[in-house]
Design an enzyme around this catalytic site. Sequence first.
Site, PDB file in Angstrom:
ATOM      1  N   SER A 150     153.065  16.687 138.965  1.00 13.00           N
ATOM      2  CA  SER A 150     151.809  17.569 139.154  1.00 13.00           C
ATOM      3  C   SER A 150     150.952  17.012 140.273  1.00 13.00           C
ATOM      4  O   SER A 150     151.377  15.984 140.868  1.00 13.00           O
ATOM      5  CB  SER A 150     151.244  17.459 137.749  1.00 13.00           C
ATOM      6  OG  SER A 150     150.244  18.486 137.916  1.00 13.00           O
TER       7      SER A 150
ATOM      8  N   ASP B  63     149.427  13.229 141.214  1.00  9.08           N
ATOM      9  CA  ASP B  63     150.133  12.239 140.295  1.00  9.08           C
ATOM     10  C   ASP B  63     150.347  11.033 141.249  1.00  9.08           C
ATOM     11  O   ASP B  63     151.120  10.008 140.790  1.00  9.08           O
ATOM     12  CB  ASP B  63     151.505  12.644 139.498  1.00  9.08           C
ATOM     13  CG  ASP B  63     150.960  13.402 138.327  1.00  9.08           C
ATOM     14  OD1 ASP B  63     149.977  13.246 137.978  1.00  9.08           O
ATOM     15  OD2 ASP B  63     151.993  14.359 138.140  1.00  9.08           O
TER      16      ASP B  63
ATOM     17  N   ASN C 227     152.956   6.379 137.013  1.00 10.29           N
ATOM     18  CA  ASN C 227     151.942   5.738 138.218  1.00 10.29           C
ATOM     19  C   ASN C 227     150.585   5.448 137.726  1.00 10.29           C
ATOM     20  O   ASN C 227     150.322   5.945 136.481  1.00 10.29           O
ATOM     21  CB  ASN C 227     152.164   6.912 139.152  1.00 10.29           C
ATOM     22  CG  ASN C 227     151.666   6.125 140.403  1.00 10.29           C
ATOM     23  OD1 ASN C 227     151.684   5.008 140.767  1.00 10.29           O
ATOM     24  ND2 ASN C 227     151.264   7.090 141.359  1.00 10.29           N
TER      25      ASN C 227
ATOM     26  N   ASP D 130     147.693   0.609 137.128  1.00  9.37           N
ATOM     27  CA  ASP D 130     146.400  -0.336 137.311  1.00  9.37           C
ATOM     28  C   ASP D 130     145.112   0.499 136.710  1.00  9.37           C
ATOM     29  O   ASP D 130     144.253  -0.373 136.315  1.00  9.37           O
ATOM     30  CB  ASP D 130     146.144  -0.448 138.860  1.00  9.37           C
ATOM     31  CG  ASP D 130     146.240   0.743 139.589  1.00  9.37           C
ATOM     32  OD1 ASP D 130     147.106   1.645 139.460  1.00  9.37           O
ATOM     33  OD2 ASP D 130     145.341   0.844 140.436  1.00  9.37           O
TER      34      ASP D 130
ATOM     35  N   LEU E 295     159.928  62.178 153.438  1.00 11.50           N
ATOM     36  CA  LEU E 295     159.110  62.548 152.263  1.00 11.50           C
ATOM     37  C   LEU E 295     159.506  63.816 151.257  1.00 11.50           C
ATOM     38  O   LEU E 295     160.097  64.799 151.766  1.00 11.50           O
ATOM     39  CB  LEU E 295     157.733  62.713 152.599  1.00 11.50           C
ATOM     40  CG  LEU E 295     157.197  61.339 153.285  1.00 11.50           C
ATOM     41  CD1 LEU E 295     156.021  61.749 154.050  1.00 11.50           C
ATOM     42  CD2 LEU E 295     156.805  60.358 152.378  1.00 11.50           C
TER      43      LEU E 295
ATOM     44  N   SER F  24     165.251  58.744 149.108  1.00 20.77           N
ATOM     45  CA  SER F  24     165.546  57.424 148.988  1.00 20.77           C
ATOM     46  C   SER F  24     164.638  56.554 149.875  1.00 20.77           C
ATOM     47  O   SER F  24     164.917  56.217 151.254  1.00 20.77           O
ATOM     48  CB  SER F  24     167.038  57.720 149.896  1.00 20.77           C
ATOM     49  OG  SER F  24     166.841  58.311 151.088  1.00 20.77           O
TER      50      SER F  24
END
Length: 636
Positions: free
Chosen positions: A39, A42, A172, A175, A476, A549
């Site tokens: 994420s 991180d 992670n 600390d 068209l 088309s």
Amino acid sequence: MSEIQTGSYKVDALIAEDIDAYLLQHQHKSLLRFITCGSVDDGKSTLIGRLLYDSKMIFEDQMAALESDSKKIGTQGQNIDFALLVDGLAAEREQGITIDVAYRFFATEKRKFIVADTPGHEQYTRNMVTGASTADLAIILVDARKGILTQTRRHSYLAHLIGIRHLVLAVNKMDLIGYDQQTYDRIVDEYKSFSQSIGIKSFTPMPISGYVGDNITERSSNTPWYTGVPLVELLENVELDVTADQGKAFRMPVQWVNRPNLDFRGFSGLVATGLVKRGDAIRVLPSGKTSSIDRIVTFDGDLEQAVAGQSVTLCLTDEIDCSRGVVITSADEPVQVADQFEATIVWMADEMMTPGRSYWMKIGTQIVSASIQAPKYQINVNTLERTAVKTLELNAIGVANITTDRAIPFEAYETNRTLGGFIIIEKMTNATVAAGMLHFSLRRSQNVHWQALDVSRDVRASLKNQKPVVLWFTGLSGAGKSTIANLVEKKLVRMNRHTFLLDGDNVRHGLNKNLGFTQADRIENIRRVGEVAKLMTDAGLIVITAFISPFRSERDMVRQMMAPNEFVEVFVDTALEEAERRDVKGLYKKARSGELKNFTGIDSPYEAPLDPEIRIDTSRMTPEEAADMIVERLIP
């Protein structure tokens, strides 16, 4: 021989004494490709910075500073230099660079590495898939303070889906939680439960701090309860995928035919799996022709054998048809050949998938035309629930059937990533819109075979004394397609030509009466008409079609169904204002009032032809004049 101590690594003085010998030694190190994912925030960039720093493969100015005075490399010096490196990576993120995949190189004494730093934002999941497509290992980072998040699950699911065999759960920022073992164990247990539910058989957890360096290059005293190896040691010793591929049956997709002169003809490519030796019997697919290996040629000379991961040129003992995209396999263990498959698809485009639309599909070394059916289901990466959907949107993962325009050699992705993995490309923009993994061929693709007929299309055409062709009128609503097409057919019939006119409104009374006007239904409408037109040209007829088309990709799909030069696109070019002014059927009025949804030109787009064979400007030409011009072009 003297050594220089850099962090926890010893740099051999061979670099300084004999650079050629060092380069030769470095050249033969194995290469591990891995990704960092997870994420946002991180710590992916920080971890990569630590790996780059501790392996001494950092920015040139830092290298020069370190080498000029090795005495300064103490704890304080490391923190200062590493902080500068992390600041540089953070600056990249602030500039928006890390929304893409950033590849970085570093090396240790044992191995070379290429790491893909993939973005954590959900909207850039497609970039993570790109980075993972060539990876042997994935480091899934988790912020110890936040635990398992949606992106953790999504990236883990994708890494497993893509076939990455080695996963590292790096918890992670230990600390920042005081190296608390209970928090770490809770995160690992939660991830273990999730990983087992999606089929991940094993992963390696480890507590780390990318910034401080805990358990990166050596075991940290801050986590005495962790008994595993440090991250770099794991990276240095993990088994490479190419090693596992060498034990499989031989497969080599042909990248190009190498023929520098009349006396040499070889087929070049990368050996995807297995081993091949001189004299081995081989089979070429999809044709099924057999031969044997005469020579295995490389730039450095002929080889007696080649293994997975090597690029070689194979010379065969027989002159057989073999071109780019075919697959050379062992004769007694060939791959399957099919044109219909079930596959998992990861949709990577902002524009949602259009079921039935014709896309390019690149698999192995070949590109084929393919259409994706409406998904069987979509997978919720959080709950793993299978939900019913009509299409796939950005970052969606679903399972659907795919049909290709011709049979192709393949293997299931879990067996062979080269012959089972593919990408989907939008035909008009050439943008990659999806990646996918083949599961298996559909049974009907194996049980339905083309029946050879004694009376050919050429015989039928000669009986009618004409060349089959499709005149495909597009424009068209109200442009004048049907009017001009009807006049063209009348003129051709007077010339004793055998024709058939397929009109857009008429086919919706029968063949296509079950189709509406959504984008998916419009595509299916054109596909069916294209197949009918193809059958009629096989009968030797001149086929005239009059359909709006609106999408170029579908007109191109029909063109590819036909024999070369048998599809003539006729663009009846009328401005929207003029077509709306005519409004013969009152459809524009209904569309403007909201009574008619998905009407071309109003709330549904029309993609004008870029290079039609014939263009009719109705502001300068009457229907009669247009019909005369078309007939003259068709029958000079």
